[in-house]
Write a protein that holds these residues in place. Sequence first.
Motif, short mmCIF file in Angstrom:
data_model
loop_
_atom_site.label_atom_id
_atom_site.label_comp_id
_atom_site.label_asym_id
_atom_site.label_seq_id
_atom_site.Cartn_x
_atom_site.Cartn_y
_atom_site.Cartn_z
N ILE A 1 -5.08 4.50 18.68
CA ILE A 1 -4.15 5.17 17.77
C ILE A 1 -4.88 5.67 16.54
CG2 ILE A 1 -2.12 4.84 16.32
CD1 ILE A 1 -1.07 2.89 18.41
N ALA A 2 -5.77 4.84 15.98
CA ALA A 2 -6.53 5.25 14.80
C ALA A 2 -7.39 6.47 15.10
CB ALA A 2 -7.39 4.09 14.31
N ALA A 3 -7.99 6.50 16.30
CA ALA A 3 -8.82 7.65 16.68
C ALA A 3 -7.96 8.90 16.79
CB ALA A 3 -9.53 7.37 17.99
N ALA A 4 -6.74 8.78 17.33
CA ALA A 4 -5.85 9.93 17.46
C ALA A 4 -5.41 10.44 16.09
CB ALA A 4 -4.63 9.56 18.29
N LEU A 5 -5.36 9.55 15.10
CA LEU A 5 -4.97 9.93 13.74
C LEU A 5 -6.18 10.32 12.88
CD1 LEU A 5 -2.34 7.12 13.02
CD2 LEU A 5 -1.89 9.47 13.72
N ASN A 6 -7.38 10.29 13.48
CA ASN A 6 -8.62 10.59 12.76
C ASN A 6 -8.82 9.66 11.57
OD1 ASN A 6 -9.39 12.84 14.40
ND2 ASN A 6 -7.82 14.06 13.36
N LEU A 7 -8.59 8.38 11.82
CA LEU A 7 -8.71 7.38 10.77
C LEU A 7 -9.60 6.23 11.23
CD1 LEU A 7 -4.96 7.14 9.66
CD2 LEU A 7 -6.83 8.20 8.35
N SER A 8 -10.17 5.54 10.26
CA SER A 8 -10.84 4.27 10.51
C SER A 8 -9.91 3.18 10.00
CB SER A 8 -12.18 4.23 9.78
OG SER A 8 -12.80 2.96 9.95
N ALA A 9 -9.42 2.35 10.92
CA ALA A 9 -8.37 1.40 10.55
C ALA A 9 -8.72 0.00 11.05
CB ALA A 9 -7.03 1.84 11.13
N GLY B 1 0.82 -1.20 0.00
CA GLY B 1 0.00 0.00 0.00
C GLY B 1 0.85 1.25 0.00
N THR B 2 0.23 2.36 0.36
CA THR B 2 0.91 3.66 0.33
C THR B 2 0.85 4.28 1.72
OG1 THR B 2 0.20 3.97 -1.96
CG2 THR B 2 0.95 5.93 -0.76
N TRP B 3 1.99 4.79 2.19
CA TRP B 3 2.03 5.45 3.49
C TRP B 3 1.19 6.73 3.47
CZ3 TRP B 3 3.78 2.30 6.93
CH2 TRP B 3 4.86 1.46 6.67
N LEU B 4 0.44 6.95 4.52
CA LEU B 4 -0.35 8.16 4.63
C LEU B 4 0.48 9.27 5.28
CD1 LEU B 4 -3.83 6.77 5.76
CD2 LEU B 4 -3.07 7.39 3.47
N PRO B 5 0.49 10.46 4.71
CA PRO B 5 1.30 11.54 5.28
C PRO B 5 0.74 12.01 6.63
CG PRO B 5 -0.08 12.37 3.51
CD PRO B 5 -0.25 10.88 3.51
N ARG B 6 1.64 12.43 7.49
CA ARG B 6 1.29 12.98 8.80
C ARG B 6 0.38 12.03 9.59
NH1 ARG B 6 1.04 16.69 5.02
NH2 ARG B 6 -1.22 16.50 4.80
N SER B 7 0.66 10.75 9.50
CA SER B 7 -0.18 9.76 10.17
C SER B 7 0.68 8.77 10.95
CB SER B 7 -1.06 9.00 9.16
OG SER B 7 -1.97 9.88 8.53
N THR B 8 1.54 9.31 11.83
CA THR B 8 2.42 8.49 12.64
C THR B 8 2.18 8.78 14.12
OG1 THR B 8 4.16 8.33 10.97
CG2 THR B 8 4.82 8.00 13.25
N ALA B 9 2.10 7.72 14.90
CA ALA B 9 2.02 7.81 16.36
C ALA B 9 3.17 7.00 16.95
CB ALA B 9 0.68 7.29 16.86
N THR B 10 3.43 7.19 18.22
CA THR B 10 4.51 6.46 18.88
C THR B 10 3.97 5.70 20.08
OG1 THR B 10 5.14 8.31 20.30
CG2 THR B 10 6.22 8.15 18.15
N VAL B 11 4.62 4.59 20.37
CA VAL B 11 4.30 3.77 21.55
C VAL B 11 5.57 3.64 22.37
CG1 VAL B 11 3.48 1.55 22.40
CG2 VAL B 11 2.52 2.50 20.29
N ARG B 12 5.56 4.20 23.56
CA ARG B 12 6.74 4.14 24.41
C ARG B 12 6.93 2.71 24.92
NH1 ARG B 12 8.50 9.31 26.29
NH2 ARG B 12 7.10 10.98 25.56
#
Length: 263
Positions: A191-199, A92-103
């Motif tokens: 994480i999907a909710a924080a990125l405003n995505l349905s995943a 697939g294709t990476w979505l721009p500005r759609s990265t989160a981090t997990v400590r």
Amino acid sequence: DKAAAKPAGTGAAQPRALSAGSLLVLTLLTATALVVLCGLGFWQVKRMGEKQAFLTRLAEQARTTPAPLPEPARWAGLDLDAADLTRVSLAGTWLPRSTATVRVALPEPKPGTRSVGGFGRYLVTAMRLDNGAVVLVNRGFAPEPSVAALPAPTGRADLVGILRKSEKPNSFTPVANPATRDFHVRDPKGIAAALNLSAAPFLVEAERQPGALALPVGTDIAELIARIPNNHLPYALTWFGLAATLAGVFIVFVRAGRRPRDE
């Protein structure tokens, strides 16, 4: 003199012999405790066998050819417990500005091994599949000082990875900060909710390429399996040891309590 005629040591309090009623109550309490302790021991033995079977299944899966990622129509009814840690392929294709981090804090690598560890973060980026659905991909681990300097991925990618179910927090897990996209467990829904995505209701952890340690470092399934503990045997021995100790104390106490006073 009566005091002089008294045998030495008879002034000390002597333990009373156990009555039949006291012995019955003590026996019932001890038997109940032994049943509980032995039950916990046998339960740990059972869990040890289940964990070993689970680890064996993972080792076998690690050698299999990756299967295509399940179609989005199957995601709602997917058995994530059974699908967890299976190898999958996706494109697939990476979505721009759609990265989160997990400590996360990984074990320090052993000297002479090609690995990474310590405090850092998993970098989770959204990917839009060729069928239009979105999947969160854990691109790998980066030590804390390196996280900010790593560029976001762009363009198209073909990956092999490991399907992972959502990770449950415990009472010691810090609270996530969706506003900064900062998490402490692998939580695809959050994480999907924080990125405003349905995943997808799962993540895919990108596999590490052989010999590659470019940041972020992908998942090595052999290392992942090695980090899964199987400590059930020591726990079982602990419960059985407590049961044996209790039985020994009970026997000694009963024998001492049944001796005649003058003995």
